[in-house]
Design a protein around this motif. Structure first.
Motif, PDB file in Angstrom:
ATOM      1  N   VAL A 260     -13.156  18.418 -11.293  1.00 29.37           N
ATOM      2  CA  VAL A 260     -12.232  17.493 -11.964  1.00 29.37           C
ATOM      3  C   VAL A 260     -12.710  17.209 -13.390  1.00 29.37           C
ATOM      4  O   VAL A 260     -11.906  17.140 -14.324  1.00 29.37           O
ATOM      5  CB  VAL A 260     -12.101  16.185 -11.158  1.00 29.37           C
ATOM      6  N   ARG A 261     -14.003  17.077 -13.566  1.00 30.64           N
ATOM      7  CA  ARG A 261     -14.544  16.811 -14.899  1.00 30.64           C
ATOM      8  C   ARG A 261     -14.327  18.005 -15.829  1.00 30.64           C
ATOM      9  O   ARG A 261     -13.987  17.839 -17.002  1.00 30.64           O
ATOM     10  CB  ARG A 261     -16.030  16.480 -14.798  1.00 30.64           C
ATOM     11  N   TYR A 262     -14.480  19.199 -15.309  1.00 34.96           N
ATOM     12  CA  TYR A 262     -14.337  20.397 -16.135  1.00 34.96           C
ATOM     13  C   TYR A 262     -12.892  20.643 -16.565  1.00 34.96           C
ATOM     14  O   TYR A 262     -12.655  21.182 -17.645  1.00 34.96           O
ATOM     15  CB  TYR A 262     -14.859  21.623 -15.383  1.00 34.96           C
ATOM     16  N   ILE A 263     -11.935  20.274 -15.722  1.00 34.36           N
ATOM     17  CA  ILE A 263     -10.536  20.580 -16.043  1.00 34.36           C
ATOM     18  C   ILE A 263      -9.816  19.401 -16.690  1.00 34.36           C
ATOM     19  O   ILE A 263      -8.595  19.438 -16.856  1.00 34.36           O
ATOM     20  CB  ILE A 263      -9.757  21.021 -14.786  1.00 34.36           C
ATOM     21  N   ARG A 264     -10.538  18.355 -17.079  1.00 35.56           N
ATOM     22  CA  ARG A 264      -9.852  17.168 -17.580  1.00 35.56           C
ATOM     23  C   ARG A 264      -9.050  17.442 -18.853  1.00 35.56           C
ATOM     24  O   ARG A 264      -7.973  16.868 -19.048  1.00 35.56           O
ATOM     25  CB  ARG A 264     -10.852  16.045 -17.828  1.00 35.56           C
ATOM     26  N   GLU A 265      -9.565  18.327 -19.722  1.00 33.61           N
ATOM     27  CA  GLU A 265      -8.819  18.604 -20.959  1.00 33.61           C
ATOM     28  C   GLU A 265      -7.516  19.348 -20.677  1.00 33.61           C
ATOM     29  O   GLU A 265      -6.446  18.903 -21.113  1.00 33.61           O
ATOM     30  CB  GLU A 265      -9.682  19.379 -21.950  1.00 33.61           C
ATOM     31  N   PRO A 266      -7.524  20.500 -19.956  1.00 32.39           N
ATOM     32  CA  PRO A 266      -6.233  21.135 -19.643  1.00 32.39           C
ATOM     33  C   PRO A 266      -5.327  20.247 -18.810  1.00 32.39           C
ATOM     34  O   PRO A 266      -4.097  20.308 -18.944  1.00 32.39           O
ATOM     35  CB  PRO A 266      -6.628  22.405 -18.875  1.00 32.39           C
ATOM     36  N   LEU A 268      -5.069  16.967 -19.072  1.00 29.93           N
ATOM     37  CA  LEU A 268      -4.467  16.015 -20.000  1.00 29.93           C
ATOM     38  C   LEU A 268      -3.400  16.676 -20.859  1.00 29.93           C
ATOM     39  O   LEU A 268      -2.337  16.104 -21.109  1.00 29.93           O
ATOM     40  CB  LEU A 268      -5.559  15.403 -20.890  1.00 29.93           C
ATOM     41  N   VAL A 269      -3.674  17.913 -21.291  1.00 23.30           N
ATOM     42  CA  VAL A 269      -2.677  18.657 -22.073  1.00 23.30           C
ATOM     43  C   VAL A 269      -1.426  18.898 -21.236  1.00 23.30           C
ATOM     44  O   VAL A 269      -0.294  18.722 -21.710  1.00 23.30           O
ATOM     45  CB  VAL A 269      -3.266  19.991 -22.568  1.00 23.30           C
ATOM     46  N   ALA A 270      -1.596  19.298 -19.979  1.00 22.57           N
ATOM     47  CA  ALA A 270      -0.451  19.550 -19.103  1.00 22.57           C
ATOM     48  C   ALA A 270       0.356  18.274 -18.890  1.00 22.57           C
ATOM     49  O   ALA A 270       1.588  18.295 -18.914  1.00 22.57           O
ATOM     50  CB  ALA A 270      -0.932  20.101 -17.764  1.00 22.57           C
ATOM     51  N   PHE A 271      -0.332  17.159 -18.694  1.00 22.00           N
ATOM     52  CA  PHE A 271       0.355  15.892 -18.426  1.00 22.00           C
ATOM     53  C   PHE A 271       1.149  15.429 -19.642  1.00 22.00           C
ATOM     54  O   PHE A 271       2.315  15.038 -19.523  1.00 22.00           O
ATOM     55  CB  PHE A 271      -0.656  14.828 -18.016  1.00 22.00           C
TER      56      PHE A 271
END
Length: 440
Positions: A260-266, A268-271
């Motif tokens: 979850v920590r590693y994918i937080r940027e993509p 957030l972009v998706a959201f």
């Protein structure tokens, strides 16, 4: 740092909310002229989002092709490819049934449409959402590209995957003679990931423009009108996240928290952009740093974008039955299960279709004698719902990639979650030395 980019995206989100609400409150006096002005202003702000999404579309096709072919070449044999593909499809089907079933259970428990009491519309009324093109024969024939150039020009991800699989398998069969081509494709991967870094620097501006445009035109009131439905749906998404991450924990243990920590940027972009494509390039990098071998991620992720849309799945049953409740139409449990299976089949052709979930719902509602025009009830807030379901699609595909990597021999050691934005992304684990030389 990637952490700094995430911070800037959050700032863009907050500024967009504030400016959008200020513009709406300042200019919206309830007249058609004011609505036209706000729509025009929203159109100007949407330019930033449109440019960003076009930049993303610009890199998607070559990135999918290069990473997938490179990954298949690294697998070394077609049996491994078949095994990974079978496991991926099996996981996707299970996750789709879980998402659809959870939506069915929760919409019956929460009953967000009860009490709205919409009058039944004329038989000829419709929501204005095109429903053509959803048949099994068309979907199966559409999978195979008539032209790779056309597939890339139109960003038909599934067709690009099919062609890339053929190229990767052929490279494996040819062997040593194809090694110069493999090195060239590895070099293309490095170049596309560098371009991805350049494009992603525009993400905070795109997020700011997207949120400002939406709230300026529609205001906060559009959320309040169907607040209980939105709240119920987001509760369903939270529960689905918990289930998906819980299943992931059973396979990869405590590393699921790190995922979850590693994918937080993509994520957030998706959201914030409500676009899975916008998150795709960063997802590949994040999964690589987390420890999913690129040969797995580059194969599972594109397939997931066509077959593993968990957020869209739960939305389909939730929204369909919500509309039935709003009209006071009682649907027996057996019919609801039939609807679930119907959605399961028809939804497999939605990849790449704008507002795809709405299109599938519009096609399914008449089959079960639910007024199609009921879609008008949720069209106004669909963008806000799309944000949540798009983020859920990202989580579902991240968990699927990690679990399948575990099945295929285990995850690689994790790299730092935060990397310099300007740096060339680390070459895939196990990539040829030539790839590392190009990346350096």
């Amino acid at each position: 740092m990637a952490k700094r980019l995430t911070f800037y995206i959050l700032i863009g989100l907050l500024l967009g909310i504030v400016l959008g609400l200020v513009l709406n409150g300042w200019l919206d006096d309830g007249t058609p002229a004011a609505a036209a002005r706000l729509k025009a202003i929203a159109g100007y702000f949407s330019i930033g989002t449109t440019v960003f999404l076009r930049l993303i579309k610009m890199i998607i096709a070559p990135l999918v092709f290069a990473t997938l072919v490179s990954g298949i070449a690294q697998m070394g044999d077609t049996s491994a490819l078949g095994r990974v593909g079978a496991r991926a499809i099996g996981w996707f089907l299970g996750a789709s049934l879980l998402s659809l079933g959870l939506g069915l259970v929760l919409v019956n428990m929460l009953r967000p449409g009860v009490g709205i009491n919409l009058p039944l519309p004329p038989v000829t009324a419709d929501a204005g959402v095109a429903t053509a093109g959803f048949s099994l024969d068309k979907f199966i024939t559409h999978i195979v590209p008539a032209s790779m150039v056309d597939a890339m020009a139109t960003n038909e991800i599934l067709q690009i995957v099919v062609f890339s699989v053929f190229v990767g398998v052929a490279i494996t069969a040819v062997g040593e003679k194809a090694q110069p081509l493999v090195r060239g494709i590895d070099g293309l991967v490095a170049v596309m990931l560098r371009i991805t870094d350049y494009v992603m620097r525009f993400a905070p501006v795109a997020v700011f423009c997207a949120v400002t445009a939406t709230l300026a035109e529609r205001g906060a009131g559009v959320i309040g009108q169907l607040a209980f439905f939105m709240g119920s749906f987001y509760l369903a998404l939270v529960i689905l996240w918990g289930i998906l991450l819980g299943i992931g924990f059973l396979f990869i243990g405590g590393r699921i928290r790190a995922l979850v920590r590693y994918i937080r940027e993509p994520l957030l972009v998706a959201f914030t952009t409500a676009s899975s494509e916008a998150a795709y390039p960063r997802m590949l990098e994040a999964l690589d740093r987390f420890g999913v071998p690129p040969r797995i991620a580059s194969f599972v992720l594109p397939l997931g974008y066509s077959f593993n849309l968990d957020g869209s799945m739960i939305y389909m049953t939730f929204a369909s039955l919500f509309i039935a409740q709003a009209y006071g139409i009682a649907i027996p449990l057996g019919t609801q299960i039939a609807m679930l299976l119907f959605l399961m089949i028809s939804s497999k052709g939605i990849a790449g279709v704008p507002r795809a979930s709405l299109v599938v719902i519009a096609a399914v509602l008449p089959v079960f004698k639910i007024p199609e025009s009921g879609l008008l009830l949720i069209l106004a807030i669909d963008h806000f719902l799309d944000m949540g379901r798009t983020a859920t699609n990202v989580v579902g595909n991240a968990v699927a990639s990690a679990v399948i990597a575990k099945w295929e021999g285990g995850l690689d050691p994790a790299e730092p979650a935060e990397i310099a934005v300007a740096a060339v992304p680390a070459p895939p684990h196990g990539a040829p030395d030539s790839f590392r030389d190009i990346g350096g």
